[in-house]
Design a protein around this motif. Structure first.
Motif, PDB file in Angstrom:
ATOM      1  N   UNK A 163       0.822  -1.209   0.000  1.00 35.03           N
ATOM      2  CA  UNK A 163       0.000   0.000   0.000  1.00 35.03           C
ATOM      3  C   UNK A 163       0.855   1.257   0.000  1.00 35.03           C
ATOM      4  N   UNK A 164       1.941   1.238   0.749  1.00 31.70           N
ATOM      5  CA  UNK A 164       2.799   2.420   0.807  1.00 31.70           C
ATOM      6  C   UNK A 164       3.428   2.703  -0.552  1.00 31.70           C
ATOM      7  N   UNK A 165       3.753   1.648  -1.294  1.00 30.66           N
ATOM      8  CA  UNK A 165       4.312   1.843  -2.635  1.00 30.66           C
ATOM      9  C   UNK A 165       3.245   2.312  -3.615  1.00 30.66           C
ATOM     10  N   UNK A 166       2.074   1.716  -3.537  1.00 30.68           N
ATOM     11  CA  UNK A 166       1.004   2.042  -4.480  1.00 30.68           C
ATOM     12  C   UNK A 166       0.446   3.442  -4.248  1.00 30.68           C
ATOM     13  N   UNK A 167       0.255   3.813  -2.984  1.00 31.39           N
ATOM     14  CA  UNK A 167      -0.401   5.082  -2.673  1.00 31.39           C
ATOM     15  C   UNK A 167       0.575   6.166  -2.224  1.00 31.39           C
ATOM     16  N   UNK A 168       1.869   5.902  -2.337  1.00 32.34           N
ATOM     17  CA  UNK A 168       2.917   6.874  -1.981  1.00 32.34           C
ATOM     18  C   UNK A 168       2.748   7.404  -0.558  1.00 32.34           C
ATOM     19  N   UNK A 169       2.558   6.461   0.364  1.00 30.09           N
ATOM     20  CA  UNK A 169       2.411   6.824   1.771  1.00 30.09           C
ATOM     21  C   UNK A 169       3.771   7.203   2.355  1.00 30.09           C
ATOM     22  N   UNK A 170       3.735   7.862   3.504  1.00 30.85           N
ATOM     23  CA  UNK A 170       4.951   8.289   4.194  1.00 30.85           C
ATOM     24  C   UNK A 170       5.730   7.060   4.662  1.00 30.85           C
ATOM     25  N   UNK A 171       6.893   6.842   4.075  1.00 32.83           N
ATOM     26  CA  UNK A 171       7.690   5.642   4.355  1.00 32.83           C
ATOM     27  C   UNK A 171       8.199   5.624   5.802  1.00 32.83           C
ATOM     28  N   UNK A 172       8.530   6.782   6.339  1.00 33.53           N
ATOM     29  CA  UNK A 172       9.039   6.805   7.717  1.00 33.53           C
ATOM     30  C   UNK A 172       7.952   6.345   8.696  1.00 33.53           C
ATOM     31  N   UNK A 173       6.718   6.715   8.432  1.00 31.54           N
ATOM     32  CA  UNK A 173       5.612   6.266   9.282  1.00 31.54           C
ATOM     33  C   UNK A 173       5.424   4.757   9.151  1.00 31.54           C
ATOM     34  N   UNK A 174       5.571   4.229   7.943  1.00 33.78           N
ATOM     35  CA  UNK A 174       5.429   2.794   7.708  1.00 33.78           C
ATOM     36  C   UNK A 174       6.502   2.026   8.491  1.00 33.78           C
ATOM     37  N   UNK A 175       7.738   2.516   8.450  1.00 36.47           N
ATOM     38  CA  UNK A 175       8.830   1.846   9.180  1.00 36.47           C
ATOM     39  C   UNK A 175       8.538   1.822  10.674  1.00 36.47           C
ATOM     40  N   UNK A 176       8.135   2.941  11.226  1.00 37.33           N
ATOM     41  CA  UNK A 176       7.868   2.973  12.670  1.00 37.33           C
ATOM     42  C   UNK A 176       6.672   2.071  13.018  1.00 37.33           C
ATOM     43  N   UNK A 177       5.681   1.994  12.138  1.00 37.79           N
ATOM     44  CA  UNK A 177       4.532   1.113  12.378  1.00 37.79           C
ATOM     45  C   UNK A 177       4.949  -0.345  12.348  1.00 37.79           C
TER      46      UNK A 177
END
Length: 180
Positions: A163-177
């Motif tokens: 989802x982060x790749x497809x929707x260009x989500x904030x990668x730093x937030x993804x890592x912390x999650x």
């Protein structure tokens, strides 16, 4: 399209061969599979992998090559992103942090900052997925694992990364999650 493919497989023109390549055989219709010969291609052995890597990259040590083999499972394509020594160092740092049961918050935030570039994100997300996958494999072989908990975490992580790749989500937030 599956029916058209099936028709071509059932009645091919003379001297015509089809080579169908897939990485998820279960996704192929049974009627199509039944008309095909299955040829499984194994990854190269450590020796072959090592020989090819030494020819292509003379600057890598034998331990680097062995580490790349373990990381990639012998897939040259999977390790192409690590062939720069800086990226291999990043892999080692990410792997060290991700493999800890409860990584320190400062280390997680360090990775979150590094994830801001696409190249680093590609490596960080790959290492997270690979580490979870390898953990499940090791636990499966030893018979000591909680299937529901581990598979749920793996599935959620994989979906979040996709989802982060497809929707260009904030990668730093993804890592912390993923690592909290």
């Amino acid at each position: 399209s599956a029916n058209a493919l099936l028709k071509m497989l059932e009645e091919p023109s003379p001297n015509v061969f089809f080579l169908l390549v897939c990485h998820q055989l279960g996704q192929i219709l049974p009627t199509v599979r039944s008309r095909c010969r299955l040829l499984k291609i194994s990854p190269p052995s450590k020796e072959v992998f090592s020989k090819v890597m030494k020819q292509k990259l003379s600057n890598l040590s034998s331990s680097d090559i062995e580490e790349l083999y373990e990381l990639s499972g012998g897939s040259y394509n999977k390790i192409s992103m690590f062939l720069d020594s800086d990226k291999l160092d990043l892999y080692r740092r990410v792997s060290e942090i991700v493999s800890q049961p409860n990584p320190q918050k400062s280390a997680v935030f360090e990775l979150a900052q590094l994830a801001s570039t696409d190249e680093n994100w590609k490596i960080i997300s790959f290492v997270i997925e690979t580490t979870l996958q390898n953990s499940i494999k090791q636990k499966t072989l030893s018979g000591l694992w909680d299937i529901e908990k581990d598979l749920e975490k793996f599935t959620q992580s994989k979906k979040l990364i996709a989802d982060s790749n497809q929707f260009h989500l904030d990668k730093s937030h993804i890592v912390t999650t993923l690592l909290s």
